[in-house]
Design an enzyme around this catalytic site. Structure first.
Site, PDB file in Angstrom:
ATOM      1  N   HIS A 109       0.837  -1.207   0.000  1.00  0.00           N
ATOM      2  CA  HIS A 109       0.000   0.000   0.000  1.00  0.00           C
ATOM      3  C   HIS A 109       0.874   1.261   0.000  1.00  0.00           C
ATOM      4  O   HIS A 109       0.353   2.367   0.126  1.00  0.00           O
ATOM      5  CB  HIS A 109      -0.905   0.027   1.234  1.00  0.00           C
ATOM      6  CG  HIS A 109      -1.976  -1.025   1.256  1.00  0.00           C
ATOM      7  ND1 HIS A 109      -2.724  -1.368   0.150  1.00  0.00           N
ATOM      8  CD2 HIS A 109      -2.452  -1.806   2.267  1.00  0.00           C
ATOM      9  CE1 HIS A 109      -3.602  -2.315   0.489  1.00  0.00           C
ATOM     10  NE2 HIS A 109      -3.446  -2.592   1.749  1.00  0.00           N
ATOM     11  N   ARG A 120     -17.189  -8.504   0.849  1.00  0.00           N
ATOM     12  CA  ARG A 120     -18.412  -7.945   1.433  1.00  0.00           C
ATOM     13  C   ARG A 120     -19.481  -7.943   0.366  1.00  0.00           C
ATOM     14  O   ARG A 120     -20.304  -8.829   0.288  1.00  0.00           O
ATOM     15  CB  ARG A 120     -18.141  -6.530   1.993  1.00  0.00           C
ATOM     16  CG  ARG A 120     -19.308  -5.956   2.789  1.00  0.00           C
ATOM     17  CD  ARG A 120     -19.004  -4.542   3.265  1.00  0.00           C
ATOM     18  NE  ARG A 120     -18.802  -3.610   2.164  1.00  0.00           N
ATOM     19  CZ  ARG A 120     -19.754  -2.847   1.631  1.00  0.00           C
ATOM     20  NH1 ARG A 120     -20.970  -2.893   2.108  1.00  0.00           N
ATOM     21  NH2 ARG A 120     -19.482  -2.020   0.625  1.00  0.00           N
TER      22      ARG A 120
HETATM   23  P1  PAP Z   1      -7.335  -4.761   1.184  1.00  0.00           P
HETATM   24  O1  PAP Z   1      -6.812  -3.505   0.590  1.00  0.00           O
HETATM   25  O2  PAP Z   1      -7.531  -4.677   2.670  1.00  0.00           O
HETATM   26  O3  PAP Z   1      -6.568  -5.980   0.772  1.00  0.00           O
HETATM   27  P2  PAP Z   1      -9.307  -4.991  -0.876  1.00  0.00           P
HETATM   28  O4  PAP Z   1      -9.273  -6.365  -1.388  1.00  0.00           O
HETATM   29  O5  PAP Z   1      -8.605  -3.936  -1.643  1.00  0.00           O
HETATM   30  O6  PAP Z   1      -8.817  -4.961   0.649  1.00  0.00           O
HETATM   31  O7  PAP Z   1     -10.793  -4.473  -0.737  1.00  0.00           O
HETATM   32  C1  PAP Z   1     -11.874  -5.262  -0.383  1.00  0.00           C
HETATM   33  C2  PAP Z   1     -12.988  -4.869  -1.323  1.00  0.00           C
HETATM   34  O8  PAP Z   1     -12.838  -5.582  -2.568  1.00  0.00           O
HETATM   35  C3  PAP Z   1     -14.344  -5.253  -0.769  1.00  0.00           C
HETATM   36  O9  PAP Z   1     -15.236  -4.264  -1.313  1.00  0.00           O
HETATM   37  P3  PAP Z   1     -16.659  -3.917  -0.665  1.00  0.00           P
HETATM   38  O10 PAP Z   1     -16.442  -3.708   0.794  1.00  0.00           O
HETATM   39  O11 PAP Z   1     -17.119  -2.683  -1.364  1.00  0.00           O
HETATM   40  O12 PAP Z   1     -17.528  -5.077  -0.946  1.00  0.00           O
HETATM   41  C4  PAP Z   1     -14.538  -6.621  -1.394  1.00  0.00           C
HETATM   42  O13 PAP Z   1     -15.891  -7.039  -1.418  1.00  0.00           O
HETATM   43  C5  PAP Z   1     -13.986  -6.372  -2.779  1.00  0.00           C
HETATM   44  N1  PAP Z   1     -13.604  -7.609  -3.482  1.00  0.00           N
HETATM   45  C6  PAP Z   1     -12.855  -8.636  -2.994  1.00  0.00           C
HETATM   46  N2  PAP Z   1     -12.726  -9.591  -3.914  1.00  0.00           N
HETATM   47  C7  PAP Z   1     -13.406  -9.195  -4.996  1.00  0.00           C
HETATM   48  C8  PAP Z   1     -13.657  -9.785  -6.284  1.00  0.00           C
HETATM   49  N3  PAP Z   1     -13.193 -10.968  -6.623  1.00  0.00           N
HETATM   50  N4  PAP Z   1     -14.406  -9.073  -7.163  1.00  0.00           N
HETATM   51  C9  PAP Z   1     -14.896  -7.858  -6.844  1.00  0.00           C
HETATM   52  N5  PAP Z   1     -14.698  -7.260  -5.642  1.00  0.00           N
HETATM   53  C10 PAP Z   1     -13.970  -7.915  -4.736  1.00  0.00           C
END
Ligand code: PAP
Length: 313
Positions: A131, A279
């Site tokens: 990050h 989520r």
């Molecule tokens: P991080 O920076 O802590 O690793 P990161 O993966 O960037 O987290 O962000 C999580 C978000 O990506 C979540 O978004 P939301 O809260 O708006 O739902 C999560 O749902 C979303 N996310 C994770 N995997 C996927 C995927 N395969 N396709 C689309 N969105 C995803």
């Protein structure tokens, strides 16, 4: 264990000379090279800068938190491992979460050790994540021709995602007061790994200056035109899809493997945290949570900070 407990004396004295403030939770954060860190992450950033030895084939996935990091990690692993075959069940992603397969420099590797042993790295090419803003990577990368992929997302969705994530981590219900504090600290530019605009603009400019080594991607583009974006990523990483693969549906298979529904259904609970990264995975969920006043405040800051950059949200 408190934040301070594992900080070496030498780093403590360096940290004490840096500007400090508090994030929305009241935790102390320090400004190092223009970016805000909690002290354990900052110690790891400094150790990474001192000790990381790049190789020419390294891939680094960068993002501001909650911008689609997990998705980018899964897609990259799936692209590089696509010779493993079509079955989802025997794929590395089915037994190891994207975050275990692609560790963060500052939150995993250098947090555990000032000089982690990277000789036994699980993947080849090595894939790391971070990050940190681009300028903080420059010195340790020493002009090595690494490939850097930055995943960017609409900041309003980032904030809402972070708000829910924070509540899950704290094992409590979401509270409006936390969202208000987050928006406040976002607009001041004083937040963990922020300011957001410095993170985004460092990679945006890097991608314009050196498109061969820095790829700028948007979460919203991946949602809107997944095939085109995954082919773009594969091309950039030097593993483009052949015509035969395209005809055989390989692009779609990778997208399915890395889809929200599929990844979140894998039982990879070795760390016990796999599910907190999933989520809703939607675009514009912020419309369900942010007040008009919050939106206006954020829009004003975004407009001011990104003006003239050529980047639009
Ligand atoms: P991080 O920076 O802590 O690793 P990161 O993966 O960037 O987290 O962000 C999580 C978000 O990506 C979540 O978004 P939301 O809260 O708006 O739902 C999560 O749902 C979303 N996310 C994770 N995997 C996927 C995927 N395969 N396709 C689309 N969105 C995803």
């Amino acid at each position: 264990m408190g934040d301070d407990d594992n900080i070496r004396t030498e780093i403590r004295s360096l940290i004490s000379s840096l500007p400090s403030d508090a994030d929305f939770q009241g935790a102390k954060i320090y400004n190092y090279q223009g970016c805000w860190y909690r002290n354990f992450a900052l110690q790891a950033v400094i150790d990474f800068q001192r000790n990381f030895k790049p190789t020419d084939t390294d891939i680094i996935l960068a993002s501001y938190p909650k911008s689609g990091t997990t998705w980018a990690k899964a897609l990259t692993v799936a692209l590089l491992e696509r010779s493993v075959g079509g079955s989802c069940n025997n794929h590395p992603l089915a037994s190891g979460s994207p975050h275990m397969l692609v560790p963060f420099f500052e939150l995993d590797l250098y947090r555990k050790s000032p000089e982690p042993d990277l000789t036994k790295f699980p993947s080849s090419p090595r894939v790391f994540s971070t990050h940190m803003p681009l300028h903080t990577l420059r010195q340790p990368l020493m002009n090595a021709p690494c490939k850097i992929v930055y995943m960017c997302r609409n900041v309003k969705d980032v904030l809402v995602s972070r708000w829910h994530f924070y509540a899950k981590m704290a094992k409590k219900e979401v509270e409006r007061s936390d969202l208000e504090s987050m928006v406040e600290s976002f607009c001041r530019g004083v937040h963990y790994f922020g300011p957001f605009w410095d993170s985004v603009l460092s990679y945006w400019r890097g991608s314009l200056e050196d498109p061969e080594h820095v790829l700028f991607m948007k979460y919203e583009d991946l949602k809107a035109e997944p095939c085109a974006q995954v082919m773009r990523l594969a091309e950039f990483l030097g593993c483009p899809f052949s015509q035969e693969e395209k005809r055989g549906g390989s692009v779609e298979k990778i997208l399915e493997l890395c889809s929200f529904g599929n990844l979140s259904s894998f039982d990879v609970n070795q760390t016990g945290t796999h599910n907190i990264f999933f989520r809703k995975g939607e675009v514009d969920d912020w419309k369900n949570h942010l007040t008009t006043e919050m939106q206006k405040k954020i829009d004003m800051v975004i407009q001011e900070k990104f003006q003239g950059s050529g980047l639009e949200f």
